[in-house]
Each structure stands twice: as structure tokens, then as C-alpha cells.
Design a protein around this motif. Structure first.
Motif, PDB file in Angstrom:
ATOM      1  N   SER A   9       0.869  -1.182   0.000  1.00  0.00           N
ATOM      2  CA  SER A   9       0.000   0.000   0.000  1.00  0.00           C
ATOM      3  C   SER A   9       0.900   1.224   0.000  1.00  0.00           C
ATOM      4  CB  SER A   9      -0.891   0.001   1.239  1.00  0.00           C
ATOM      5  OG  SER A   9      -1.743  -1.118   1.218  1.00  0.00           O
ATOM      6  N   LEU A  10       0.604   2.158  -0.889  1.00  0.00           N
ATOM      7  CA  LEU A  10       1.476   3.315  -1.088  1.00  0.00           C
ATOM      8  C   LEU A  10       0.910   4.575  -0.446  1.00  0.00           C
ATOM      9  CD1 LEU A  10       2.164   2.782  -4.902  1.00  0.00           C
ATOM     10  CD2 LEU A  10       3.491   1.898  -2.972  1.00  0.00           C
ATOM     11  N   LYS A  11       1.779   5.346   0.187  1.00  0.00           N
ATOM     12  CA  LYS A  11       1.426   6.681   0.682  1.00  0.00           C
ATOM     13  C   LYS A  11       1.424   7.626  -0.527  1.00  0.00           C
ATOM     14  CE  LYS A  11       1.840   5.784   5.180  1.00  0.00           C
ATOM     15  NZ  LYS A  11       1.032   6.082   6.260  1.00  0.00           N
ATOM     16  N   PRO A  12       0.766   8.773  -0.425  1.00  0.00           N
ATOM     17  CA  PRO A  12       0.730   9.715  -1.554  1.00  0.00           C
ATOM     18  C   PRO A  12       2.123  10.079  -2.079  1.00  0.00           C
ATOM     19  CG  PRO A  12      -0.870  10.367   0.089  1.00  0.00           C
ATOM     20  CD  PRO A  12      -0.080   9.234   0.683  1.00  0.00           C
ATOM     21  N   GLU A  13       3.107  10.210  -1.192  1.00  0.00           N
ATOM     22  CA  GLU A  13       4.466  10.553  -1.639  1.00  0.00           C
ATOM     23  C   GLU A  13       5.063   9.448  -2.503  1.00  0.00           C
ATOM     24  OE1 GLU A  13       3.322  10.564   1.483  1.00  0.00           O
ATOM     25  OE2 GLU A  13       3.917  12.409   2.501  1.00  0.00           O
ATOM     26  N   ALA A  14       4.736   8.191  -2.190  1.00  0.00           N
ATOM     27  CA  ALA A  14       5.224   7.076  -2.997  1.00  0.00           C
ATOM     28  C   ALA A  14       4.564   7.087  -4.377  1.00  0.00           C
ATOM     29  CB  ALA A  14       4.959   5.752  -2.292  1.00  0.00           C
ATOM     30  N   VAL A  15       3.283   7.419  -4.420  1.00  0.00           N
ATOM     31  CA  VAL A  15       2.584   7.519  -5.706  1.00  0.00           C
ATOM     32  C   VAL A  15       3.221   8.623  -6.548  1.00  0.00           C
ATOM     33  CG1 VAL A  15       0.384   8.014  -6.833  1.00  0.00           C
ATOM     34  CG2 VAL A  15       0.434   6.588  -4.775  1.00  0.00           C
ATOM     35  N   GLN A  16       3.557   9.732  -5.917  1.00  0.00           N
ATOM     36  CA  GLN A  16       4.233  10.821  -6.634  1.00  0.00           C
ATOM     37  C   GLN A  16       5.569  10.343  -7.198  1.00  0.00           C
ATOM     38  OE1 GLN A  16       4.405  13.967  -3.709  1.00  0.00           O
ATOM     39  NE2 GLN A  16       2.228  14.414  -3.877  1.00  0.00           N
ATOM     40  N   GLY A  17       6.283   9.521  -6.425  1.00  0.00           N
ATOM     41  CA  GLY A  17       7.551   8.968  -6.906  1.00  0.00           C
ATOM     42  C   GLY A  17       7.360   8.086  -8.121  1.00  0.00           C
ATOM     43  N   MET A  19       4.879   8.339 -10.241  1.00  0.00           N
ATOM     44  CA  MET A  19       4.523   9.226 -11.343  1.00  0.00           C
ATOM     45  C   MET A  19       5.777   9.840 -11.961  1.00  0.00           C
ATOM     46  SD  MET A  19       1.083  10.974  -9.762  1.00  0.00           S
ATOM     47  CE  MET A  19       0.814  12.071 -11.151  1.00  0.00           C
ATOM     48  N   LYS A  20       6.788  10.082 -11.144  1.00  0.00           N
ATOM     49  CA  LYS A  20       8.040  10.675 -11.622  1.00  0.00           C
ATOM     50  C   LYS A  20       8.902   9.658 -12.375  1.00  0.00           C
ATOM     51  CE  LYS A  20      12.102  13.128  -9.927  1.00  0.00           C
ATOM     52  NZ  LYS A  20      12.780  13.657  -8.741  1.00  0.00           N
ATOM     53  N   GLU A  21       9.078   8.447 -11.806  1.00  0.00           N
ATOM     54  CA  GLU A  21       9.979   7.470 -12.417  1.00  0.00           C
ATOM     55  C   GLU A  21       9.284   6.476 -13.326  1.00  0.00           C
ATOM     56  OE1 GLU A  21      11.382   4.015  -9.662  1.00  0.00           O
ATOM     57  OE2 GLU A  21      11.122   5.746  -8.343  1.00  0.00           O
ATOM     58  N   GLY A  22       7.946   6.442 -13.281  1.00  0.00           N
ATOM     59  CA  GLY A  22       7.182   5.551 -14.154  1.00  0.00           C
ATOM     60  C   GLY A  22       6.934   4.194 -13.524  1.00  0.00           C
ATOM     61  N   GLY A  23       5.857   3.574 -13.963  1.00  0.00           N
ATOM     62  CA  GLY A  23       5.496   2.256 -13.453  1.00  0.00           C
ATOM     63  C   GLY A  23       6.515   1.188 -13.805  1.00  0.00           C
ATOM     64  N   VAL A  24       7.010   1.190 -15.039  1.00  0.00           N
ATOM     65  CA  VAL A  24       8.013   0.209 -15.467  1.00  0.00           C
ATOM     66  C   VAL A  24       9.332   0.465 -14.746  1.00  0.00           C
ATOM     67  CG1 VAL A  24       9.370  -0.638 -17.417  1.00  0.00           C
ATOM     68  CG2 VAL A  24       6.927  -0.209 -17.698  1.00  0.00           C
ATOM     69  N   GLY A  25       9.673   1.725 -14.576  1.00  0.00           N
ATOM     70  CA  GLY A  25      10.908   2.057 -13.863  1.00  0.00           C
ATOM     71  C   GLY A  25      10.893   1.523 -12.443  1.00  0.00           C
ATOM     72  N   ARG A  26       9.757   1.658 -11.761  1.00  0.00           N
ATOM     73  CA  ARG A  26       9.658   1.170 -10.386  1.00  0.00           C
ATOM     74  C   ARG A  26       9.673  -0.354 -10.361  1.00  0.00           C
ATOM     75  NH1 ARG A  26      11.778   2.858  -6.075  1.00  0.00           N
ATOM     76  NH2 ARG A  26      10.946   1.739  -4.302  1.00  0.00           N
ATOM     77  N   PHE A  44       4.569  -8.837 -11.171  1.00  0.00           N
ATOM     78  CA  PHE A  44       4.454  -7.504 -10.567  1.00  0.00           C
ATOM     79  C   PHE A  44       3.260  -6.822 -11.204  1.00  0.00           C
ATOM     80  CE2 PHE A  44       5.050  -3.012 -10.237  1.00  0.00           C
ATOM     81  CZ  PHE A  44       5.844  -2.772  -9.122  1.00  0.00           C
ATOM     82  N   TYR A  45       2.282  -6.435 -10.375  1.00  0.00           N
ATOM     83  CA  TYR A  45       1.082  -5.770 -10.890  1.00  0.00           C
ATOM     84  C   TYR A  45       0.701  -4.589 -10.010  1.00  0.00           C
ATOM     85  CZ  TYR A  45       0.307  -9.795 -13.870  1.00  0.00           C
ATOM     86  OH  TYR A  45       0.437 -10.778 -14.819  1.00  0.00           O
ATOM     87  N   TYR A  46       0.235  -3.528 -10.650  1.00  0.00           N
ATOM     88  CA  TYR A  46      -0.401  -2.421  -9.944  1.00  0.00           C
ATOM     89  C   TYR A  46      -1.891  -2.719  -9.878  1.00  0.00           C
ATOM     90  CZ  TYR A  46       3.920   0.173 -10.609  1.00  0.00           C
ATOM     91  OH  TYR A  46       5.235   0.563 -10.574  1.00  0.00           O
ATOM     92  N   ALA A  47      -2.584  -2.141  -8.876  1.00  0.00           N
ATOM     93  CA  ALA A  47      -4.012  -2.381  -8.715  1.00  0.00           C
ATOM     94  C   ALA A  47      -4.677  -1.151  -8.116  1.00  0.00           C
ATOM     95  CB  ALA A  47      -4.238  -3.590  -7.809  1.00  0.00           C
ATOM     96  N   PHE A  48      -6.003  -1.147  -8.166  1.00  0.00           N
ATOM     97  CA  PHE A  48      -6.801  -0.123  -7.505  1.00  0.00           C
ATOM     98  C   PHE A  48      -7.245  -0.671  -6.161  1.00  0.00           C
ATOM     99  CE2 PHE A  48      -7.996   0.661 -12.067  1.00  0.00           C
ATOM    100  CZ  PHE A  48      -7.259   1.831 -12.197  1.00  0.00           C
ATOM    101  N   GLY A  49      -7.501   0.194  -5.218  1.00  0.00           N
ATOM    102  CA  GLY A  49      -8.066  -0.235  -3.946  1.00  0.00           C
ATOM    103  C   GLY A  49      -7.098  -0.126  -2.795  1.00  0.00           C
ATOM    104  N   GLU A  50      -7.347  -0.923  -1.768  1.00  0.00           N
ATOM    105  CA  GLU A  50      -6.533  -0.889  -0.551  1.00  0.00           C
ATOM    106  C   GLU A  50      -5.091  -1.279  -0.834  1.00  0.00           C
ATOM    107  OE1 GLU A  50      -6.412  -3.286   3.645  1.00  0.00           O
ATOM    108  OE2 GLU A  50      -8.366  -2.901   2.773  1.00  0.00           O
ATOM    109  N   THR A  51      -4.884  -2.235  -1.730  1.00  0.00           N
ATOM    110  CA  THR A  51      -3.542  -2.674  -2.114  1.00  0.00           C
ATOM    111  C   THR A  51      -3.213  -2.081  -3.473  1.00  0.00           C
ATOM    112  OG1 THR A  51      -3.835  -4.708  -0.858  1.00  0.00           O
ATOM    113  CG2 THR A  51      -2.070  -4.679  -2.486  1.00  0.00           C
ATOM    114  N   ASP A  52      -2.061  -1.417  -3.542  1.00  0.00           N
ATOM    115  CA  ASP A  52      -1.663  -0.736  -4.782  1.00  0.00           C
ATOM    116  C   ASP A  52      -0.748  -1.566  -5.673  1.00  0.00           C
ATOM    117  OD1 ASP A  52      -2.924   1.842  -4.154  1.00  0.00           O
ATOM    118  OD2 ASP A  52      -1.471   1.882  -2.518  1.00  0.00           O
ATOM    119  N   VAL A  53       0.017  -2.479  -5.062  1.00  0.00           N
ATOM    120  CA  VAL A  53       0.984  -3.286  -5.812  1.00  0.00           C
ATOM    121  C   VAL A  53       0.945  -4.727  -5.299  1.00  0.00           C
ATOM    122  CG1 VAL A  53       3.427  -3.581  -6.416  1.00  0.00           C
ATOM    123  CG2 VAL A  53       2.496  -1.280  -6.112  1.00  0.00           C
ATOM    124  N   PHE A  54       0.925  -5.670  -6.242  1.00  0.00           N
ATOM    125  CA  PHE A  54       1.030  -7.097  -5.925  1.00  0.00           C
ATOM    126  C   PHE A  54       2.301  -7.637  -6.568  1.00  0.00           C
ATOM    127  CE2 PHE A  54      -3.465  -6.290  -5.498  1.00  0.00           C
ATOM    128  CZ  PHE A  54      -3.848  -7.084  -4.415  1.00  0.00           C
TER     129      PHE A  54
END
Length: 106
Positions: A9-17, A19-26, A44-54
Motif C-alpha cells: 500500500s502506497l502513501k501519496p508521496e510514494a505515488v508521486q515517486g 509518477m516521476k519514475e514511471g510504473g516500469v521504472g519502479r 508484478f502488478y499495480y491495482a486499484f483499492g486498498e492494495t496498490d501493488v502485488f
């Protein structure tokens, strides 16, 4: 090696990171992070909801996956939940073990 699912689960600052480096980069960073720990990334998957990354990864041992989770959680920007995954063969082996248990109050 044992297989684990890591749910982040990501904090807003992690989401901003991201957005800066890209999903593939992360994803590439996490893949290398796992590799440096002696593991391999399966998915590795991104998702919506309580969990952001699997993430599903093979890790060499419990101390390694614990250190991995502690490093991620200590960042303060990501909260990771680690779940050991059990193969059907391991379940079959468990069914052959006999362990005595008494339910509460019985």
C-alpha cells in the motif's frame, strides 16, 4: 526457495515517486532489489483499492524476505504485507501429518 506474495500500500508521496519514475521504472527497481537479495521476481502488478501493488517472488529464506519487508516498511512511504504461498504438493504433505489439537472448551 519459497514463494511469497507481497502486497504493498502506497502513501501519496510514494505515488508521486512512481509518477516521476514511471510504473516500469519502479517495477525494474523492485526486480533488481529482489535479485540483489538472492530472489527472483515472478510477477508484478499495480491495482486499484486498498492494495496498490502485488508482487510474487521466490525468496531464498525467511530471514531474507523478512529483511526485505523491513527495508520497505521502514521507508515510511510503503506498507508491505508478506504472505507465504503454499504449493498443492505442500498441502498434500501437510494432510499426511497428524497433529493432535483440542478446540477451546472441548
Amino acid at each position: 526457495m519459497a514463494k511469497y506474495m507481497l502486497m504493498a500500500s502506497l502513501k501519496p508521496e510514494a505515488v508521486q515517486g512512481i509518477m516521476k519514475e514511471g510504473g516500469v521504472g519502479r517495477k525494474n527497481y523492485i526486480e533488481n532489489f529482489i535479485k540483489e537479495a538472492g530472489g527472483t521476481l515472478e510477477s508484478f502488478y499495480y491495482a486499484f483499492g486498498e492494495t496498490d501493488v502485488f508482487v510474487v517472488a521466490d525468496m531464498p529464506d525467511v530471514p531474507t524476505v523478512t529483511a526485505f519487508a523491513m527495508a520497505v516498511n521502514s521507508s515510511g512511504l510503503v506498507s508491505v504485507k508478506t504472505i507465504p504461498l503454499i504449493t498443492p504438493e505442500e498441502v498434500d504433505a501437510a494432510t499426511k501429518k497428524r497433529i493432535k489439537y483440542r478446540a477451546p472448551g472441548k
